[in-house]
Scaffold this motif. Structure first.
Motif, PDB file in Angstrom:
ATOM      1  N   UNK A  84      35.420  23.139  43.403  1.00  0.00           N
ATOM      2  CA  UNK A  84      35.455  23.749  42.025  1.00  0.00           C
ATOM      3  C   UNK A  84      35.664  23.162  40.977  1.00  0.00           C
ATOM      4  N   UNK A  85      34.897  23.888  39.611  1.00  0.00           N
ATOM      5  CA  UNK A  85      35.076  23.057  38.342  1.00  0.00           C
ATOM      6  C   UNK A  85      36.194  23.261  37.580  1.00  0.00           C
ATOM      7  N   UNK A  86      37.044  24.739  38.170  1.00  0.00           N
ATOM      8  CA  UNK A  86      38.343  24.792  37.985  1.00  0.00           C
ATOM      9  C   UNK A  86      38.759  24.761  38.935  1.00  0.00           C
ATOM     10  N   UNK A  87      40.205  24.300  38.936  1.00  0.00           N
ATOM     11  CA  UNK A  87      41.166  24.993  39.491  1.00  0.00           C
ATOM     12  C   UNK A  87      41.921  26.541  39.094  1.00  0.00           C
ATOM     13  N   UNK A  88      41.229  26.888  38.483  1.00  0.00           N
ATOM     14  CA  UNK A  88      41.754  28.486  38.735  1.00  0.00           C
ATOM     15  C   UNK A  88      40.837  29.231  39.302  1.00  0.00           C
ATOM     16  N   UNK A  89      41.628  30.179  40.031  1.00  0.00           N
ATOM     17  CA  UNK A  89      40.688  30.896  41.190  1.00  0.00           C
ATOM     18  C   UNK A  89      40.521  32.273  40.006  1.00  0.00           C
ATOM     19  N   UNK A  90      40.956  32.344  38.854  1.00  0.00           N
ATOM     20  CA  UNK A  90      40.865  33.582  37.657  1.00  0.00           C
ATOM     21  C   UNK A  90      39.687  33.054  37.033  1.00  0.00           C
ATOM     22  N   UNK A  91      38.956  32.030  36.658  1.00  0.00           N
ATOM     23  CA  UNK A  91      37.735  31.732  36.130  1.00  0.00           C
ATOM     24  C   UNK A  91      36.584  31.968  36.391  1.00  0.00           C
ATOM     25  N   UNK A  92      37.328  32.501  37.968  1.00  0.00           N
ATOM     26  CA  UNK A  92      35.582  31.478  38.240  1.00  0.00           C
ATOM     27  C   UNK A  92      34.531  33.065  38.802  1.00  0.00           C
ATOM     28  N   UNK A  93      35.231  33.850  37.800  1.00  0.00           N
ATOM     29  CA  UNK A  93      34.503  35.318  37.738  1.00  0.00           C
ATOM     30  C   UNK A  93      35.266  36.134  37.319  1.00  0.00           C
ATOM     31  N   UNK A  94      34.272  37.612  36.636  1.00  0.00           N
ATOM     32  CA  UNK A  94      35.835  38.638  36.522  1.00  0.00           C
ATOM     33  C   UNK A  94      36.496  39.395  37.063  1.00  0.00           C
ATOM     34  N   UNK A  95      36.072  39.299  38.594  1.00  0.00           N
ATOM     35  CA  UNK A  95      35.950  40.506  39.714  1.00  0.00           C
ATOM     36  C   UNK A  95      35.962  39.692  41.489  1.00  0.00           C
ATOM     37  N   UNK A  96      36.712  39.773  41.785  1.00  0.00           N
ATOM     38  CA  UNK A  96      36.566  38.758  42.922  1.00  0.00           C
ATOM     39  C   UNK A  96      37.159  39.476  44.406  1.00  0.00           C
ATOM     40  N   UNK A  97      35.545  39.581  44.676  1.00  0.00           N
ATOM     41  CA  UNK A  97      35.148  41.026  46.151  1.00  0.00           C
ATOM     42  C   UNK A  97      36.342  40.723  46.907  1.00  0.00           C
ATOM     43  N   UNK A  98      36.880  41.337  47.734  1.00  0.00           N
ATOM     44  CA  UNK A  98      38.002  41.504  49.090  1.00  0.00           C
ATOM     45  C   UNK A  98      37.278  41.724  49.911  1.00  0.00           C
TER      46      UNK A  98
END
Length: 207
Positions: free
Chosen positions: A1-15
């Motif tokens: 993962x390029x960033x250690x932040x899940x929050x920066x991967x996409x505006x929406x995380x599908x659940x």
């Protein structure tokens, strides 16, 4: 993962809730094709861990994580299956210790100011706000931004395509979690083209 932040991967995380293991890979491919790389597979069904393993093995462009993580055993099993991030609906000291020791990014769940402060005390600045709509929605998160600007959130729970932009406009929100791009009838019909289309629309929800 390029960033250690899940929050920066996409505006929406599908659940995602996987009942049929055969759906896991085509569903993940449809989400990724639509622009949603971070996929949270919830540990709510017997197929969940195998689904995480299948997506990790067969969909290299996906960043698959485990949701509904509520125990140290869940943490261990999820990471062993290939989960690259962890999400919990809430947290305890024991669960937080296990997630911190997992070696992967994690989002512990909060719904009160005291829980946020307690996590900040433990050096955790990124959290899941759950259940978002029931716990106060955008008004609550906006109120937290003043006294606790160092906390960032992924609100999840009751969020829709109509309400998502309001959350994403908040400075303390990195992304939102939701399942609207996975309507039950589309999944049942294995209509992955529809899932991809809805995922693309969700990926377009920018600030």
């Amino acid at each position: 993962m390029a960033s250690d932040s899940v929050l920066d991967l996409a505006p929406v995380v599908p659940v995602v809730v996987i009942d049929d293991l055969a759906d896991a890979v085509p569903l993940a491919r449809a989400l990724v094709a639509g622009g949603l790389r971070a996929i949270e597979v919830t540990l709510r069904t017997p197929a969940a861990l195998d689904a995480i393993r299948a997506v990790a093995d067969e969909v290299p462009d996906a960043v698959v994580g485990a949701g509904t993580v509520i125990s140290a055993r869940n943490v261990e099993d999820s990471v062993a299956a290939g989960a690259r991030f962890l999400v919990s609906p809430g947290w305890t000291e024991a669960l937080l210790d296990a997630m911190k020791g997992s070696g992967v990014p994690f989002l512990p769940g909060v719904s009160t100011t005291s829980e946020v402060v307690a996590l900040l005390e433990r050096g955790v600045h990124e959290m899941k706000f759950f259940p978002a709509e029931a716990a106060g929605g955008t008004a609550y998160l906006k109120s937290l931004a003043g006294p606790l600007p160092q906390a960032r959130f992924c609100p999840t729970g009751g969020i829709t395509p109509a309400s998502a932009p309001g959350y994403l406009a908040l400075k303390n929100v990195g992304c939102v979690g939701g399942s609207w791009m996975l309507p039950a009838d589309a999944v049942a019909a294995k209509d992955w083209a529809r899932v991809e289309k809805l995922a693309r629309e969700a990926a377009g929800l920018r600030r």
